[in-house]
Design a protein around this motif. Structure first.
Motif, PDB file in Angstrom:
ATOM      1  N   ALA A   6       0.841  -1.207   0.000  1.00  0.00           N
ATOM      2  CA  ALA A   6       0.000   0.000   0.000  1.00  0.00           C
ATOM      3  C   ALA A   6       0.872   1.252   0.000  1.00  0.00           C
ATOM      4  O   ALA A   6       0.591   2.216  -0.728  1.00  0.00           O
ATOM      5  CB  ALA A   6      -0.922  -0.002   1.215  1.00  0.00           C
TER       6      ALA A   6
ATOM      7  N   ALA B 191       0.933   3.841  -3.019  1.00  0.00           N
ATOM      8  CA  ALA B 191       0.482   5.207  -2.714  1.00  0.00           C
ATOM      9  C   ALA B 191       1.399   6.254  -3.315  1.00  0.00           C
ATOM     10  O   ALA B 191       0.947   7.302  -3.763  1.00  0.00           O
ATOM     11  CB  ALA B 191       0.408   5.394  -1.201  1.00  0.00           C
TER      12      ALA B 191
ATOM     13  N   MET C 121      -5.096   1.928   7.468  1.00  0.00           N
ATOM     14  CA  MET C 121      -3.876   2.617   7.037  1.00  0.00           C
ATOM     15  C   MET C 121      -3.588   2.393   5.560  1.00  0.00           C
ATOM     16  O   MET C 121      -3.081   3.287   4.869  1.00  0.00           O
ATOM     17  CB  MET C 121      -2.719   2.119   7.913  1.00  0.00           C
ATOM     18  CG  MET C 121      -1.343   2.368   7.414  1.00  0.00           C
ATOM     19  SD  MET C 121      -0.743   0.992   6.408  1.00  0.00           S
ATOM     20  CE  MET C 121       0.847   1.648   5.933  1.00  0.00           C
ATOM     21  N   ALA C 122      -3.914   1.191   5.059  1.00  0.00           N
ATOM     22  CA  ALA C 122      -3.629   0.862   3.652  1.00  0.00           C
ATOM     23  C   ALA C 122      -4.354   1.822   2.716  1.00  0.00           C
ATOM     24  O   ALA C 122      -3.841   2.173   1.644  1.00  0.00           O
ATOM     25  CB  ALA C 122      -4.022  -0.589   3.358  1.00  0.00           C
TER      26      ALA C 122
ATOM     27  N   ALA D 253      -5.563   4.925   3.901  1.00  0.00           N
ATOM     28  CA  ALA D 253      -5.244   6.296   4.324  1.00  0.00           C
ATOM     29  C   ALA D 253      -3.980   6.818   3.639  1.00  0.00           C
ATOM     30  O   ALA D 253      -3.927   7.988   3.253  1.00  0.00           O
ATOM     31  CB  ALA D 253      -5.088   6.341   5.838  1.00  0.00           C
ATOM     32  N   VAL D 254      -2.970   5.960   3.467  1.00  0.00           N
ATOM     33  CA  VAL D 254      -1.718   6.435   2.853  1.00  0.00           C
ATOM     34  C   VAL D 254      -1.936   6.852   1.394  1.00  0.00           C
ATOM     35  O   VAL D 254      -1.264   7.753   0.895  1.00  0.00           O
ATOM     36  CB  VAL D 254      -0.565   5.395   2.950  1.00  0.00           C
ATOM     37  CG1 VAL D 254      -0.096   5.243   4.380  1.00  0.00           C
ATOM     38  CG2 VAL D 254      -0.940   4.060   2.344  1.00  0.00           C
ATOM     39  N   VAL D 255      -2.884   6.190   0.726  1.00  0.00           N
ATOM     40  CA  VAL D 255      -3.171   6.545  -0.673  1.00  0.00           C
ATOM     41  C   VAL D 255      -3.759   7.962  -0.730  1.00  0.00           C
ATOM     42  O   VAL D 255      -3.331   8.793  -1.544  1.00  0.00           O
ATOM     43  CB  VAL D 255      -4.130   5.517  -1.325  1.00  0.00           C
ATOM     44  CG1 VAL D 255      -4.553   5.959  -2.717  1.00  0.00           C
ATOM     45  CG2 VAL D 255      -3.467   4.142  -1.381  1.00  0.00           C
TER      46      VAL D 255
END
Lengths: 134, 289
Positions: free
Chosen positions: A127, A131, B220-221, B223-225
């Motif tokens: 992720a 991102a 979190m996976a 949120a970071v994006v």
């Protein structure tokens, strides 16, 4: 379900109820990690918000400037940088939590759940990579 | 661009209310905060979702400490389902950040309608059939025995022992929960808790605690994006985290004195109202109220 040797031996040694009790140190490790982490993350957020409100003019910018700029801004007492630092600390907690779980389960000989926790950590790492790919 | 102090005051009130209502309904703050920030405060929906998701990470981590201490969390089940939920959250956030604002608003509106209907028609969740109290746990396959949970329930003054069954059947729903979380900035407990309670047979308290832990690992996976794409407003996030945290604590206390069924009926009407407003905004329709 297939179990590896260490886990089979653990189950043979312990009944399932005893496994629940045997996990107690892992619960403690995770609880400590989260409690300390949330506290450490909230401090710069509260400080940053206080600085921003005391300044009166509250700038609004949603662009994350990058970790280097955030750290540099923190040393200059920049309110937004302080808040972003708190956000980064809070977002680092889930990977830290997964890592602590993986190490703790491995240390107690429960390799399957150590691998499951490592799997969670791997997805979190993916992720992070995804991102930052524009 | 600058925020006015009046805007910060409204933001604080919204975050507090989001925390109180989210806690009263057991849905988390995101399902209230995103519509209020979008409809009332006029924030772009992507910023509302990104901000909410960071607040979800903070508040679920805080709640998880309480549940870990009381041993309500089933850590092994949480880890197994978190692998799938995290992947769903990542995918949901990638889709969410790619969608246009009206599409995201429309999707949120539809989900609000579904949650409102669920709140009205869903029976009170009970204890799952895989549970045993103060005695030998029910027999289960070897793999399921490793997932056994045990905690002390102070309300009944008994030690509750249970073995979740068919965890693999929860994978699809966990992926869906993660997807909703990453797409809409909500926790995903609205899907995860009933699945663990009804499908896996976990007691409702253990299901809620385990869901909170899963969210603390997986939001979190997504949120970071949103953070990397510039959809996290630092000042709005700071107010939201603190407001929702304080509001959720107040909501938990109010939950013990207010009638549960009445709360659900009243707030389901509020959810329908917010859904109509979001759908109207999505389709650029005039809203009469």
């Amino acid at each position: 379900m297939k179990t590896d040797g260490a886990q089979g031996a653990e189950r043979e040694r312990l009944g399932s109820s005893e496994i629940v009790v045997a996990d107690a140190p892992i619960y403690r490790n995770l609880n400590t990690t989260l409690r300390v982490g949330v506290g450490v993350g909230l401090i710069p957020i509260v400080l940053g918000l206080t600085f921003a409100l005391r300044g009166g003019r509250i700038a609004r910018d949603t662009a994350f400037p990058g970790l280097g700029s955030v750290v540099a801004g923190v040393f200059h007492g920049d309110a937004v940088s302080l808040i972003f630092l708190g956000v980064v600390i809070l977002l680092a907690l889930p990977p830290l939590q997964a890592a602590v779980a993986a190490v703790s389960f491995w240390g107690r000989g429960s390799r399957r759940f150590a691998l499951v926790a490592a799997g969670v950590l791997a997805i979190q790492a993916v992720a992070l990579l995804v991102a930052w790919i524009k | 661009m600058f925020l006015s102090l009046a805007f910060v005051a409204w933001l604080t009130i919204s975050a507090l209310l989001g925390g109180v209502i989210g806690s009263l309904l057991g849905l988390g703050g995101g399902i209230i905060i995103v519509p209020v920030y979008t409809i009332v405060l006029g924030l772009p929906v992507h910023v509302a979702v990104g901000t909410s998701l960071v607040a979800v990470v903070a508040n679920s981590a805080s709640a998880a400490t309480v549940y870990l201490k009381s041993r309500l969390t089933n850590l092994r089940v949480a880890l197994v389902l978190a692998t799938i939920t995290a992947a769903g959250s990542l995918l949901g956030s990638l889709v969410g950040t790619s969608l246009g604002g009206p599409w995201l608003l429309g999707t949120f509106g539809v989900v609000l309608v579904a949650v409102g209907v669920l709140m009205l028609v869903r029976p009170e969740a009970g204890r799952g059939p895989a549970q045993a109290e103060s005695g030998e746990p029910p027999s289960a396959a070897a793999g399921e025995a490793e997932l056994e949970g045990r905690y002390f329930d102070p309300s009944s003054k008994t030690e509750v022992t249970y073995r979740p069954r068919g965890v693999r059947s929860g994978y699809v729903f966990s992926f869906l929960a993660g997807n909703l979380s990453g797409l809409l900035g909500v926790g995903g407990g609205v899907v995860q808790v009933p699945v663990m309670n009804l499908l896996l047979g976990m007691p409702i308290k253990a299901a809620a605690a385990t869901s909170s832990h899963i969210i603390s690992l997986t939001a979190m996976a997504g949120a970071v994006v949103y953070l990397a794409r510039g959809y996290v407003d630092p000042l709005v996030t700071a107010v939201t985290i603190i407001g929702v945290y304080l509001g959720a604590r107040a909501g938990a206390r109010l939950n013990q004195v207010l009638p549960g069924k009445l709360i659900k009926r009243v707030f389901s009407i509020i959810l329908f109202y917010m859904a109509v407003r979001m759908l109207a905004q999505a389709f650029n329709l005039p809203s009469a109220f």
